[in-house]
Design a protein around this motif. Structure first.
Motif, short mmCIF file in Angstrom:
data_model
loop_
_atom_site.label_atom_id
_atom_site.label_comp_id
_atom_site.label_asym_id
_atom_site.label_seq_id
_atom_site.Cartn_x
_atom_site.Cartn_y
_atom_site.Cartn_z
N GLU A 283 8.41 1.62 1.16
CA GLU A 283 8.78 2.86 2.03
C GLU A 283 7.36 3.91 1.60
O GLU A 283 6.91 4.68 2.26
CB GLU A 283 9.99 3.63 1.50
CG GLU A 283 11.08 3.00 2.05
CD GLU A 283 12.57 3.50 1.50
OE1 GLU A 283 12.28 4.22 0.46
OE2 GLU A 283 13.51 2.92 2.05
N LYS A 284 6.89 3.88 0.32
CA LYS A 284 5.71 4.63 -0.14
C LYS A 284 4.62 4.20 0.75
O LYS A 284 3.60 4.87 1.15
CB LYS A 284 5.56 4.57 -1.46
CG LYS A 284 6.48 5.36 -2.45
CD LYS A 284 6.26 4.99 -3.75
CE LYS A 284 7.36 5.52 -4.73
NZ LYS A 284 7.13 5.48 -6.24
N SER B 23 1.94 -0.15 -6.78
CA SER B 23 2.06 -0.63 -8.08
C SER B 23 1.35 -1.89 -8.38
O SER B 23 0.74 -2.41 -7.44
CB SER B 23 3.39 -1.05 -8.22
OG SER B 23 3.88 -1.90 -9.12
N ASP B 24 0.85 -2.19 -9.72
CA ASP B 24 0.07 -3.37 -10.17
C ASP B 24 1.00 -4.51 -10.36
O ASP B 24 0.40 -5.77 -10.55
CB ASP B 24 -0.67 -2.89 -11.15
CG ASP B 24 -1.90 -2.07 -11.25
OD1 ASP B 24 -2.17 -1.95 -9.92
OD2 ASP B 24 -2.02 -1.44 -12.02
N GLU C 74 1.43 6.04 7.30
CA GLU C 74 1.57 7.10 8.61
C GLU C 74 1.05 8.25 8.43
O GLU C 74 0.53 9.06 9.57
CB GLU C 74 3.20 7.43 8.59
CG GLU C 74 3.99 6.09 9.12
CD GLU C 74 5.32 6.22 9.16
OE1 GLU C 74 6.03 7.03 8.50
OE2 GLU C 74 6.01 5.46 9.98
N ARG C 75 0.80 8.93 7.03
CA ARG C 75 -0.29 10.00 7.12
C ARG C 75 -1.61 10.15 7.56
O ARG C 75 -2.25 10.73 7.92
CB ARG C 75 -0.13 10.43 5.41
CG ARG C 75 1.12 11.20 5.03
CD ARG C 75 1.06 11.69 3.82
NE ARG C 75 0.14 11.25 2.87
CZ ARG C 75 0.59 10.56 1.70
NH1 ARG C 75 1.84 10.40 1.56
NH2 ARG C 75 -0.28 10.06 0.85
N GLY C 76 -2.17 8.89 7.23
CA GLY C 76 -3.66 8.53 7.87
C GLY C 76 -4.68 9.44 7.33
O GLY C 76 -5.62 9.22 7.51
N ASP C 77 -4.35 9.58 6.05
CA ASP C 77 -5.29 10.39 5.08
C ASP C 77 -6.04 9.57 4.14
O ASP C 77 -6.38 9.86 2.94
CB ASP C 77 -4.85 11.51 4.41
CG ASP C 77 -3.69 11.27 3.43
OD1 ASP C 77 -3.25 10.01 3.48
OD2 ASP C 77 -3.18 12.25 3.01
N LEU D 296 -3.51 -1.52 1.44
CA LEU D 296 -1.96 -0.74 1.60
C LEU D 296 -1.24 -1.84 2.56
O LEU D 296 -0.05 -2.00 2.35
CB LEU D 296 -1.98 0.47 2.03
CG LEU D 296 -2.12 1.57 0.87
CD1 LEU D 296 -2.48 3.00 1.46
CD2 LEU D 296 -0.90 1.64 0.12
N TYR D 297 -1.82 -2.01 3.75
CA TYR D 297 -1.29 -2.97 5.01
C TYR D 297 -0.88 -4.27 4.10
O TYR D 297 -0.01 -4.90 4.40
CB TYR D 297 -2.24 -2.86 6.04
CG TYR D 297 -1.58 -3.64 7.22
CD1 TYR D 297 -0.75 -3.07 8.13
CD2 TYR D 297 -1.68 -4.93 7.27
CE1 TYR D 297 0.12 -3.49 9.13
CE2 TYR D 297 -1.10 -5.59 8.48
CZ TYR D 297 -0.25 -5.14 9.22
OH TYR D 297 0.46 -5.64 10.20
N GLU D 298 -1.91 -4.68 3.59
CA GLU D 298 -1.83 -6.26 3.00
C GLU D 298 -0.52 -6.20 1.78
O GLU D 298 0.32 -7.27 1.85
CB GLU D 298 -3.03 -6.53 2.18
CG GLU D 298 -4.14 -7.05 3.11
CD GLU D 298 -5.40 -7.19 2.58
OE1 GLU D 298 -5.50 -7.07 1.34
OE2 GLU D 298 -6.36 -7.96 3.29
#
Length: 80
Positions: free
Chosen positions: A19-20, A2-3, A26-29, A38-40
């Motif tokens: 969760e998303k 989300s923005d 986790e998918r690693g793709d 995403l981690y941040e």
């Protein structure tokens, strides 16, 4: 992702987005740069969820009960 600024998300919205983010990581793709973003974002979302839970706990703790166990009112909680 989300923005919407994390500070504007409700607990439920932040948790759903977190969760998303976790699922994508986790998918690693995801490309490395995107993984870092995403981690941040996930770290910010986690902090938001923790803050909203603490706020809710403080509100619940502020409820006083009368002798019969019924809510007698609210005590003010600093900062809320």
């Amino acid at each position: 992702m989300s923005d919407t600024p994390v500070s504007e998300l409700s607990f439920e919205a932040a948790m759903a987005e977190l969760e998303k983010v976790v699922s994508q990581l986790e998918r690693g793709d995801v490309a490395l740069e995107d993984s870092i973003k995403l981690y941040e974002r996930g770290a910010e979302l986690k902090k938001r969820c923790e803050a909203k839970l603490k706020e809710a706990e403080e509100k619940v703790a502020a409820i006083t009960l009368d002798g019969d166990g019924n809510p007698a009112g609210l005590k003010p909680v600093d900062g809320l």
